[in-house]
Design an enzyme around this catalytic site. Structure first.
Site, PDB file in Angstrom:
ATOM      1  N   TYR A 102       0.861  -1.191   0.000  1.00 36.05           N
ATOM      2  CA  TYR A 102       0.000   0.000   0.000  1.00 36.05           C
ATOM      3  C   TYR A 102       0.887   1.227   0.000  1.00 36.05           C
ATOM      4  O   TYR A 102       1.859   1.297   0.761  1.00 36.05           O
ATOM      5  CB  TYR A 102      -0.904   0.035   1.242  1.00 36.05           C
ATOM      6  N   GLU A 107      -0.445   4.862  -0.568  1.00 40.30           N
ATOM      7  CA  GLU A 107      -1.219   6.082  -0.855  1.00 40.30           C
ATOM      8  C   GLU A 107      -0.318   7.304  -0.696  1.00 40.30           C
ATOM      9  O   GLU A 107       0.450   7.403   0.260  1.00 40.30           O
ATOM     10  CB  GLU A 107      -2.422   6.174   0.080  1.00 40.30           C
ATOM     11  N   ASP A 151      -5.581  13.487 -25.365  1.00 44.03           N
ATOM     12  CA  ASP A 151      -5.585  12.090 -24.918  1.00 44.03           C
ATOM     13  C   ASP A 151      -4.909  11.303 -26.034  1.00 44.03           C
ATOM     14  O   ASP A 151      -5.487  11.108 -27.105  1.00 44.03           O
ATOM     15  CB  ASP A 151      -7.019  11.631 -24.695  1.00 44.03           C
ATOM     16  N   THR A 180      -2.910   6.053 -22.131  1.00 48.23           N
ATOM     17  CA  THR A 180      -2.811   4.723 -21.532  1.00 48.23           C
ATOM     18  C   THR A 180      -1.380   4.253 -21.757  1.00 48.23           C
ATOM     19  O   THR A 180      -0.638   4.841 -22.548  1.00 48.23           O
ATOM     20  CB  THR A 180      -3.775   3.706 -22.184  1.00 48.23           C
ATOM     21  N   LYS A 220      -1.163   0.363 -24.999  1.00 48.40           N
ATOM     22  CA  LYS A 220      -1.497   0.220 -26.429  1.00 48.40           C
ATOM     23  C   LYS A 220      -0.190   0.229 -27.228  1.00 48.40           C
ATOM     24  O   LYS A 220       0.604  -0.699 -27.110  1.00 48.40           O
ATOM     25  CB  LYS A 220      -2.488   1.306 -26.832  1.00 48.40           C
ATOM     26  N   ARG A 245      -1.381  -2.572 -18.539  1.00 46.42           N
ATOM     27  CA  ARG A 245      -2.640  -1.850 -18.581  1.00 46.42           C
ATOM     28  C   ARG A 245      -2.618  -0.724 -17.536  1.00 46.42           C
ATOM     29  O   ARG A 245      -2.380  -0.988 -16.345  1.00 46.42           O
ATOM     30  CB  ARG A 245      -3.735  -2.867 -18.205  1.00 46.42           C
TER      31      ARG A 245
END
Ligand code: DSN
Length: 426
Positions: free
Chosen positions: A47, A49, A193, A219, A222, A228
């Site tokens: 974790y 954060e 984008d 992203t 691709k 991903r």
């Protein structure tokens, strides 16, 4: 712990499916062994954060380093001074930018979804269309290219606070300079984008959006061929144009607004295993081998577009500048839908996706178009000379759409062809 054979058998089958078929979904790719390994590593247990050096959990000294490597490598790849590698996806990167730049009810602009845009650019079923007021610009009916005149008129009329350049089914490069002029005329933020063509942009094969756009999202899975995920970048940081200040009265910089919008705005703990994998992928994307790869993606797409055109298919806008093309089936087969072709080709182990074409007469569930792209098959090692045989097989299937014997024969050919190209060929 007992091995979960149920799930692992399915993973094995999915690997076989990927190995045996021709993958033409423009948004998919095959990652390298090391990208895959980083993703499936113990980094998933942590974790973290917050951001490197400023976390809400102890024990982050190692993930701080992998996240910083991802930030630095992305910065080098795109010459960006600000990078946030935490978005879990492109849609979440976009959601965070909208949250940082808009108030609920504010007007923004994006390319119409049915003209090649993306759900997160203002579709009424996405948070972007539910929370804010989207206005869509379109492509020109004759040319199939973004209608910048239409866009400029709408900018003057609706005075959006933010304009999005970019698409998920558009085969041409973008005029970011012209869009920036339009954005400046009303004091709007310009965001690009680049989820689809990111790899081509990173290596200088397409126009550079970071030169003109205030904020760029992408992203990572691709054309960039990473895991991903999503990412937000700026070439230069700048003070927010709305005069928002910190409790100390200092003007807030956009970087601070964007970081807060990602966490805690739309996300909690970052996926540090995916971020480590992004770092590996960005390292690969900086290499000479990747440059050769991404050049080949574009060459293959051009060869494929020519092969479709030579066989009587209409490519929207008449060709491609990037890794994909949108085919209007109606020019050759007015009765056959995108859905029928997608479903039939999959039986021959050729994977494509049905897609609306601009001004489509059919619904998004049927469509008159197909979107195909070359990132995945290029990673498998296929070169221009293999594009004609692939298009021939597709044409053969569509021309004999109800012929199961033909389908079987094509499937055999596909499997034999792909046996020559290993999954991690590059
Ligand atoms: N990015 C979309 C695609 O191009 O497939 C899915 O959201």
């Amino acid at each position: 712990m007992k091995k979960d054979t149920k799930v692992f058998n399915l993973i094995r089958k999915e690997k076989q499916r990927q190995m045996g078929g021709i993958e033409l979904i423009a948004s998919e790719n095959f990652v390298s062994d090391q990208v895959l390994k980083a993703m499936g590593s113990v980094m998933t247990n942590k974790y973290a954060e917050g951001y490197p050096g400023k976390r809400y959990y102890g024990g982050c000294q190692i993930v701080d380093q992998t996240e910083q490597i991802a930030i630095d490598r992305a910065g080098e790849l795109f010459q960006a001074k600000f990078v946030n590698v935490q978005p879990h996806s492109g849609a979440q990167a976009n959601m965070a930018v909208l949250m940082a730049c808009l108030q609920p009810g504010d007007t923004f602009m994006g390319l119409d979804l049915s003209h090649g845009g993306h759900l997160s650019h203002g579709s009424p079923v996405n948070s972007s269309g539910i929370l804010y007021k989207p206005v869509a610009y379109e492509v020109n009916r004759e040319t199939g290219r973004v209608d910048y005149d239409d866009m400029e008129k709408k900018v003057a009329q609706y005075k959006p606070k933010l304009i999005i350049a970019g698409a998920s089914a558009y085969s041409r490069d973008w005029d970011y300079a012209r869009m920036r002029k339009a954005a400046d005329s009303v004091g709007a933020i310009l965001m690009a984008d680049i989820s689809h063509p990111a790899g081509l942009i990173a290596r200088g094969i397409l126009n550079d959006p970071l030169e003109y756009c205030h904020i760029v999202t992408t992203t990572t899975h691709k054309t960039l061929r990473g895991p991903r995920g999503g990412m937000i970048m700026m070439r230069e940081d700048f003070p927010n144009p709305w005069g928002l200040t910190t409790p100390k009265g200092e003007i807030k910089m956009m970087s601070a607004l964007l970081n807060s919008a990602v966490f805690p705005g739309v996300q909690g703990g970052p996926l540090e295993h995916v971020i480590a994998s992004k770092a590996v992928a960005f390292g690969e994307a900086l290499s000479d081998e990747y440059f050769e790869y991404i050049l080949q993606v574009k060459k293959n797409a051009a060869a494929m577009a020519k092969a479709f055109t030579d066989r009587g298919y209409n490519i929207i806008s008449g060709g491609t500048d990037n890794h994909l093309m949108l085919i209007d089936l109606r020019s050759k087969f007015p009765e056959i839908t995108g859905k029928m072709v997608e479903n039939t080709l999959v039986q021959a182990d050729i994977t494509v996706n049905k897609n609306m074409v601009p001004f489509d007469s059919r619904s998004p569930f049927q469509t008159s178009g197909l979107r195909v792209g070359t990132p995945a098959i290029t990673t498998r090692g296929l070169k221009e000379d293999m594009m004609e045989p692939i298009v021939d097989m597709i044409d053969d299937v569509i021309s004999h759409i109800d012929d199961t014997k033909k389908l079987e024969a094509v499937k055999e050919k596909v499997n034999a062809m792909m046996a020559e190209y290993p999954l991690f060929a590059w």
